[in-house]
Motif scaffolding. Structure first.
Motif, PDB file in Angstrom:
ATOM      1  N   SER A 188       0.784  -1.134  -0.092  1.00 25.78           N
ATOM      2  CA  SER A 188       0.052   0.003   0.035  1.00 25.78           C
ATOM      3  C   SER A 188       0.790   1.264   0.023  1.00 25.78           C
ATOM      4  N   ASN A 189       1.984   1.058   0.563  1.00 26.42           N
ATOM      5  CA  ASN A 189       2.961   2.430   0.656  1.00 26.42           C
ATOM      6  C   ASN A 189       3.691   2.549  -0.974  1.00 26.42           C
ATOM      7  N   ALA A 190       3.876   1.243  -1.711  1.00 25.05           N
ATOM      8  CA  ALA A 190       4.202   1.512  -3.062  1.00 25.05           C
ATOM      9  C   ALA A 190       3.077   2.080  -3.723  1.00 25.05           C
ATOM     10  N   ILE A 191       1.797   1.837  -3.771  1.00 24.92           N
ATOM     11  CA  ILE A 191       0.906   2.535  -4.538  1.00 24.92           C
ATOM     12  C   ILE A 191       0.642   3.848  -4.079  1.00 24.92           C
ATOM     13  N   LYS A 192       0.869   4.105  -2.666  1.00 24.20           N
ATOM     14  CA  LYS A 192       0.792   5.567  -2.374  1.00 24.20           C
ATOM     15  C   LYS A 192       1.821   6.475  -2.845  1.00 24.20           C
ATOM     16  N   TYR A 193       3.096   5.693  -2.950  1.00 22.76           N
ATOM     17  CA  TYR A 193       4.258   6.911  -3.262  1.00 22.76           C
ATOM     18  C   TYR A 193       4.837   6.711  -4.316  1.00 22.76           C
ATOM     19  N   SER A 194       3.848   6.122  -5.610  1.00 25.96           N
ATOM     20  CA  SER A 194       4.651   5.761  -6.877  1.00 25.96           C
ATOM     21  C   SER A 194       3.572   6.471  -8.015  1.00 25.96           C
TER      22      SER A 194
ATOM     23  N   THR B  85       9.065  -3.405  -4.683  1.00 28.54           N
ATOM     24  CA  THR B  85       9.670  -2.368  -5.452  1.00 28.54           C
ATOM     25  C   THR B  85       8.763  -1.531  -6.331  1.00 28.54           C
ATOM     26  N   ASN B  86       8.917  -0.076  -6.517  1.00 31.23           N
ATOM     27  CA  ASN B  86       8.268   0.672  -6.922  1.00 31.23           C
ATOM     28  C   ASN B  86       8.883   1.727  -7.738  1.00 31.23           C
ATOM     29  N   GLU B  87       8.308   2.285  -8.705  1.00 35.52           N
ATOM     30  CA  GLU B  87       8.916   3.504  -9.439  1.00 35.52           C
ATOM     31  C   GLU B  87       8.597   4.668  -8.584  1.00 35.52           C
TER      32      GLU B  87
ATOM     33  N   TYR C 255       7.705   8.451  11.953  1.00 33.72           N
ATOM     34  CA  TYR C 255       8.415   9.404  11.164  1.00 33.72           C
ATOM     35  C   TYR C 255       7.664   9.118   9.906  1.00 33.72           C
ATOM     36  N   ARG C 256       7.534  10.570   9.325  1.00 35.19           N
ATOM     37  CA  ARG C 256       7.051  10.275   7.774  1.00 35.19           C
ATOM     38  C   ARG C 256       7.886  11.393   7.167  1.00 35.19           C
ATOM     39  N   VAL C 257       8.345  11.217   5.834  1.00 37.64           N
ATOM     40  CA  VAL C 257       8.682  12.162   4.982  1.00 37.64           C
ATOM     41  C   VAL C 257       7.937  13.503   4.817  1.00 37.64           C
ATOM     42  N   ARG C 258       8.664  14.578   5.144  1.00 39.34           N
ATOM     43  CA  ARG C 258       8.027  15.771   5.066  1.00 39.34           C
ATOM     44  C   ARG C 258       7.010  16.059   3.891  1.00 39.34           C
ATOM     45  N   SER C 259       7.624  15.871   2.817  1.00 36.09           N
ATOM     46  CA  SER C 259       6.788  15.935   1.531  1.00 36.09           C
ATOM     47  C   SER C 259       5.617  14.839   1.260  1.00 36.09           C
ATOM     48  N   SER C 260       5.560  13.924   2.082  1.00 33.68           N
ATOM     49  CA  SER C 260       4.365  13.047   1.885  1.00 33.68           C
ATOM     50  C   SER C 260       3.206  13.629   1.982  1.00 33.68           C
ATOM     51  N   ARG C 261       2.546  13.618   0.879  1.00 29.29           N
ATOM     52  CA  ARG C 261       1.179  14.306   0.677  1.00 29.29           C
ATOM     53  C   ARG C 261      -0.034  13.414   1.186  1.00 29.29           C
TER      54      ARG C 261
ATOM     55  N   GLY D 108      -1.484   9.431   6.486  1.00 30.83           N
ATOM     56  CA  GLY D 108      -0.943   8.348   7.359  1.00 30.83           C
ATOM     57  C   GLY D 108      -0.352   8.827   8.725  1.00 30.83           C
ATOM     58  N   LEU D 109      -0.030   7.946   9.404  1.00 28.56           N
ATOM     59  CA  LEU D 109       0.548   8.027  10.881  1.00 28.56           C
ATOM     60  C   LEU D 109       2.009   8.046  10.992  1.00 28.56           C
ATOM     61  N   GLY D 110       2.503   7.302   9.936  1.00 29.11           N
ATOM     62  CA  GLY D 110       4.323   7.004  10.050  1.00 29.11           C
ATOM     63  C   GLY D 110       4.414   5.930  10.880  1.00 29.11           C
ATOM     64  N   LEU D 111       3.423   4.787  10.888  1.00 28.72           N
ATOM     65  CA  LEU D 111       3.479   3.800  11.828  1.00 28.72           C
ATOM     66  C   LEU D 111       3.720   2.515  11.033  1.00 28.72           C
ATOM     67  N   GLY D 112       3.342   2.471   9.571  1.00 28.65           N
ATOM     68  CA  GLY D 112       3.464   1.386   9.030  1.00 28.65           C
ATOM     69  C   GLY D 112       4.687   0.450   9.000  1.00 28.65           C
ATOM     70  N   LEU D 113       5.775   1.448   8.536  1.00 29.10           N
ATOM     71  CA  LEU D 113       7.189   0.844   8.354  1.00 29.10           C
ATOM     72  C   LEU D 113       7.695   0.533   9.791  1.00 29.10           C
ATOM     73  N   TYR D 114       7.278   1.379  10.845  1.00 33.31           N
ATOM     74  CA  TYR D 114       7.697   0.997  12.264  1.00 33.31           C
ATOM     75  C   TYR D 114       7.200  -0.520  12.665  1.00 33.31           C
TER      76      TYR D 114
HETATM   77  P1  ADP Z   1       2.878   6.365   6.422  1.00 31.43           P
HETATM   78  O1  ADP Z   1       2.665   5.878   5.156  1.00 31.43           O
HETATM   79  O2  ADP Z   1       1.475   6.001   7.054  1.00 31.43           O
HETATM   80  O3  ADP Z   1       3.366   7.879   6.328  1.00 31.43           O
HETATM   81  P2  ADP Z   1       5.030   4.572   6.882  1.00 31.43           P
HETATM   82  O4  ADP Z   1       5.651   4.221   8.203  1.00 31.43           O
HETATM   83  O5  ADP Z   1       4.534   3.532   6.091  1.00 31.43           O
HETATM   84  O6  ADP Z   1       3.723   5.636   7.303  1.00 31.43           O
HETATM   85  O7  ADP Z   1       6.012   5.348   5.991  1.00 31.43           O
HETATM   86  C1  ADP Z   1       6.757   6.251   6.288  1.00 31.43           C
HETATM   87  C2  ADP Z   1       7.071   7.102   5.373  1.00 31.43           C
HETATM   88  O8  ADP Z   1       7.982   6.661   4.427  1.00 31.43           O
HETATM   89  C3  ADP Z   1       6.139   7.750   4.507  1.00 31.43           C
HETATM   90  O9  ADP Z   1       5.780   8.923   5.043  1.00 31.43           O
HETATM   91  C4  ADP Z   1       6.865   8.027   3.231  1.00 31.43           C
HETATM   92  O10 ADP Z   1       7.319   9.290   3.225  1.00 31.43           O
HETATM   93  C5  ADP Z   1       7.948   7.004   3.057  1.00 31.43           C
HETATM   94  N1  ADP Z   1       7.725   5.918   2.409  1.00 31.43           N
HETATM   95  C6  ADP Z   1       7.198   4.588   2.882  1.00 31.43           C
HETATM   96  N2  ADP Z   1       7.400   3.954   1.652  1.00 31.43           N
HETATM   97  C7  ADP Z   1       7.722   4.583   0.631  1.00 31.43           C
HETATM   98  C8  ADP Z   1       7.875   4.152  -0.945  1.00 31.43           C
HETATM   99  N3  ADP Z   1       7.390   2.983  -1.422  1.00 31.43           N
HETATM  100  N4  ADP Z   1       8.309   5.169  -1.530  1.00 31.43           N
HETATM  101  C9  ADP Z   1       8.746   6.423  -1.145  1.00 31.43           C
HETATM  102  N5  ADP Z   1       8.538   6.627   0.311  1.00 31.43           N
HETATM  103  C10 ADP Z   1       7.897   5.858   0.852  1.00 31.43           C
END
Ligand code: ADP
Length: 714
Positions: free
Chosen positions: A610-616, A649-651, A668-674, A677-683
């Motif tokens: 779902s991250n790959a979908i969101k961020y590509s 893998t995503n582009e 933690y979330r990258v500031r530019s993430s539009r 999300g809560l920044g918990l998925g990867l944690y």
């Molecule tokens: P969330 O997606 O809820 O913000 P995650 O813990 O899943 O939280 O991801 C943390 C941050 O990592 C995201 O805010 C995003 O900026 C970055 N990120 C995660 N997956 C990708 C990805 N496939 N491509 C680019 N950035 C990603």
């Protein structure tokens, strides 16, 4: 009588130590003593040529006399050249002029000799006596009998009988000249050494740059009679010369030299080419103020530091200044001074940089510690002392003594091993941020410190030390804990009503879909409703998982799971959310069985996809890759057997390297993430993978895309 005179003269010559006195007096004394000699030329040898040093008694007009001063004889040329070549005395008498005498030895075509012979009496006798010192001939003493004048009663012929005595005298005179020359050379090198020594002392004892240039100038000017001088320094932009010291300059001269643009200065060439230069002072060149102080000549020397000019030594004086200026002495002195100036300026620069750095380090509120390559403390600011609650720091202590000294524990309260010390990590080349450790105070209190650290690299890329910056985050840690607790309670309270809403929304959607003439707008609204509620439920579930992990209540339900089957299921579930993205499963196996908690691994895969979908970008493919790796493969390093490697893998724009390390941190979330999300998925993904004894990481190239991968032991 003559022999007595010659003996007296030779004992006088050996007592003289100034070579110039011998050279000027030798011929005249001989003319006085010897009635058979009326004229003479003293030739000295240099580089195989004879040059006249003294010419006396020849009845020549001024022009011919002057021309003779500049004449040069090669070895073998003329009577003197012949004597030089054979190192034997020569005696020649002529009845038909000098030219004939010379030509009788070998023809001399120089017009000077025609001029000479025209002016000399036709009858003359010349004796050329080589000046021999051991095997060396340092010159030729040419004695001339100008022929008999009827009135001259004292006249005697110069004949062969006199030659042995004259040659013996010439040998003595040669020794006297050579000794005096050697003595003068020795004296000159002693003078040079002393001057050099004085300059070195002036440089080494100077308290600052001003003091140094003043003392050096005094020494240098003292070497040259009647000289005055100035030391000009080149400013860092290289376009101005500034007067740094002066010695007996006329007041207007000092004002003139105070600040000079290089281009307009009389020593621009010296600055540009790094070569010394001598020339007369000129009114036209703006040097009037110096000329007004009766200064006539100038000599400029570059102060060289390696290949660069640091300034110019300017010497001024009366006519003859340049003659008295010993270039061979002044050039090395100026190099020495140039280096000293460059060093002082460099030192001043680096201490000013150090002062600035010190101000920065001491004024910041964070604790700052620096160590050398061996881990010994080299710098600490007051904040570090205060934060560590110490009166002094263990400078010079080895790294191994540090954990004990700082009384540090990890966040679980375990004592810190040497490898986990902030300094050890940074010295190993690691750059880290927000590394949290607990400091135990002597009264049993606990402070949470957040450390950032990095290695310090030397010019050659080797690690020469490390810097560690830390701050007290106890308060924010408490706030974070309170926030976690609040979120856990809120999530817990929200979960049941949200689950009910989702069930009814699902039900409504299904009914609407089954209805024959469903309104597309209602259908669309209901689809969005179920998607959003599912999204909210996922967030709430994530929060609950976090609180379970914190409470140590998250247990794995292990079972044998075919990962290929699981991957297919996740892909099918994610298809509706993927929209236009092609979802591709790459796997060469039919079965890949791992013992794991199926729910949690599904959660990890779902998160990554779902991250790959969101961020590509829309329509770009997303690839889930699944493979088996043997125990000796690089992916299985650190595991005791084979592993399964799963990657998504995503582009897309990729993730900057400095952010990659922080992605797996809680919230933690990258500031530019539009996207939301809560920044918990990867944690959570990392927590789950680690609970399985696995490892998760990211590889990302900016502008290409990202791969999130994890390994599970099989
Ligand atoms: P969330 O997606 O809820 O913000 P995650 O813990 O899943 O939280 O991801 C943390 C941050 O990592 C995201 O805010 C995003 O900026 C970055 N990120 C995660 N997956 C990708 C990805 N496939 N491509 C680019 N950035 C990603």
């Amino acid at each position: 009588m003559q022999v007595t005179g010659l003996l007296k003269l030779s004992s006088y010559l050996v007592s003289v130590i100034d070579p110039q006195t011998i050279l000027t007096n030798l011929v005249s004394s001989l003319v006085e003593i010897l009635p058979s000699v009326q004229a003479g030329v003293l030739w000295l040898e240099a580089n195989g040529r004879l040059r006249p040093k003294t010419v006396l008694g020849l009845p020549l007009d001024d022009a011919t006399h002057e021309a003779l001063q500049h004449c040069q004889l090669r070895s073998g040329e003329g009577l003197a050249g012949f004597a030089l070549q054979h190192a034997e005395p020569q005696l020649k008498s002529a009845t038909r002029g000098y030219q004939q005498t010379a030509a009788s030895i070998n023809p001399v075509n120089d017009p000077l000799f025609h001029q000479l012979s025209a002016q000399l009496p036709s009858r003359l006798t010349a004796a050329a006596l080589p000046l021999r010192v051991g095997a060396e001939t340092i010159g030729v003493l040419e004695l001339i009998n100008l022929g008999h004048h009827p009135n001259d009663t004292a006249w005697q012929p110069l004949d062969q009988a006199a030659i042995p005595v004259l040659q013996a005298f010439a040998n003595l005179a040669a020794s006297a000249i050579k000794n005096a020359q050697l003595y003068a050379a020795a004296q000159q090198s002693e003078r040079r050494l002393k001057a050099f020594d004085a300059v070195v002392t002036a440089i080494s004892t100077a308290t600052d740059l001003d003091d140094m240039v003043r003392s050096v100038l005094d020494v240098v000017v003292g070497l040259i009679p009647d000289a005055s001088g100035a030391l000009l320094l080149l400013d860092p932009t290289h376009d101005h010369l500034a007067l740094a010291a002066q010695h007996q300059l006329p007041p207007d001269g000092a004002t003139y030299l105070a600040q000079l643009p290089v281009a307009d200065s009389p020593c621009a060439e010296v600055v540009h080419y790094g070569q010394p230069m001598q020339r007369p002072l000129l009114e036209d060149r703006g040097e009037g103020p110096l000329i007004a102080g009766n200064l006539v000549e100038a000599a400029y020397f570059p102060l060289l530091a390696g290949g660069t000019v640091a300034g110019v030594l300017a010497l001024y004086g009366p006519p003859g200044l340049t003659m008295h200026t010993d270039k061979d002495l002044l050039m090395p002195i100026c190099n020495q001074v140039g280096f000293a100036i460059a060093n002082v300026l460099l030192y001043a620069d680096s201490s000013s940089e150090r002062r600035k750095l010190n101000t920065v380090v001491t004024s910041i509120a964070e604790g700052v510690l620096l160590c050398d390559a061996a881990g010994r403390l080299t710098l600490a600011n007051d904040a570090a002392l205060a934060l560590l609650r110490l009166d002094s720091l263990p400078f010079e202590q080895p790294l191994a003594a540090m954990p004990d000294f700082y009384r540090m524990r990890d966040m679980e309260g375990r004592p810190l091993s040497l490898e986990d010390l902030p300094f050890t990590r940074a010295l190993a080349g690691e750059v880290f941020q927000d590394y949290r450790l607990i400091l135990h105070g002597s009264s049993g209190d606990e402070t949470v410190m957040s450390f950032s650290g990095a290695p310090a690299h030397a010019g050659d890329g080797m690690i020469e030390g490390a810097v560690v910056v830390f701050r007290d985050v106890t308060a924010s840690q408490k706030v974070e804990r309170a926030k976690d607790e609040f979120l856990a309670v809120a999530a817990h309270e929200l979960r049941s009503p949200l689950a009910a809403v989702r069930s009814y929304a699902d039900l409504l959607l299904r009914r609407e879909q089954q209805r024959g003439e469903a309104d597309p707008r209602d259908l669309h609204g209901l689809t969005i409703l179920t998607q959003q509620v599912s999204h909210m439920l996922r967030m709430v579930d994530n929060l609950l998982d976090v609180s379970r992990i914190d409470a140590g209540q998250l247990d794995l339900q292990l079972q044998r799971v075919n990962l290929v089957h699981l991957a297919n299921q996740v892909i099918d579930q994610q298809r509706p959310a993927a929209g236009q993205h092609p979802l591709i499963l790459e796997c060469n196996e039919d079965e890949l069985v791992a013992t794991c908690d199926m729910l949690r691994i599904r959660q990890v895969l779902t998160n990554l996809i779902s991250n790959a979908i969101k961020y590509s970008p829309p329509e770009s493919p997303i690839i889930l890759h699944l493979c088996h790796r043997d125990a000796d493969s690089p992916e299985a390093e650190g595991f005791s057997g084979p592993v399964a490697v799963l990657s998504v893998t995503n582009e897309g724009p990729g993730i900057a390297p400095e952010q990659q390390a922080r992605l797996f941190q809680r919230y933690y979330r990258v500031r530019s993430s539009r996207t939301e999300g809560l920044g918990l998925g990867l944690y959570l993904s990392r927590q789950f993978v680690q609970m399985h004894g696995g490892r998760i990481w990211v590889e990302s190239n900016e502008d290409i895309g990202s791969t999130f991968a994890f390994v599970l032991p099989l």
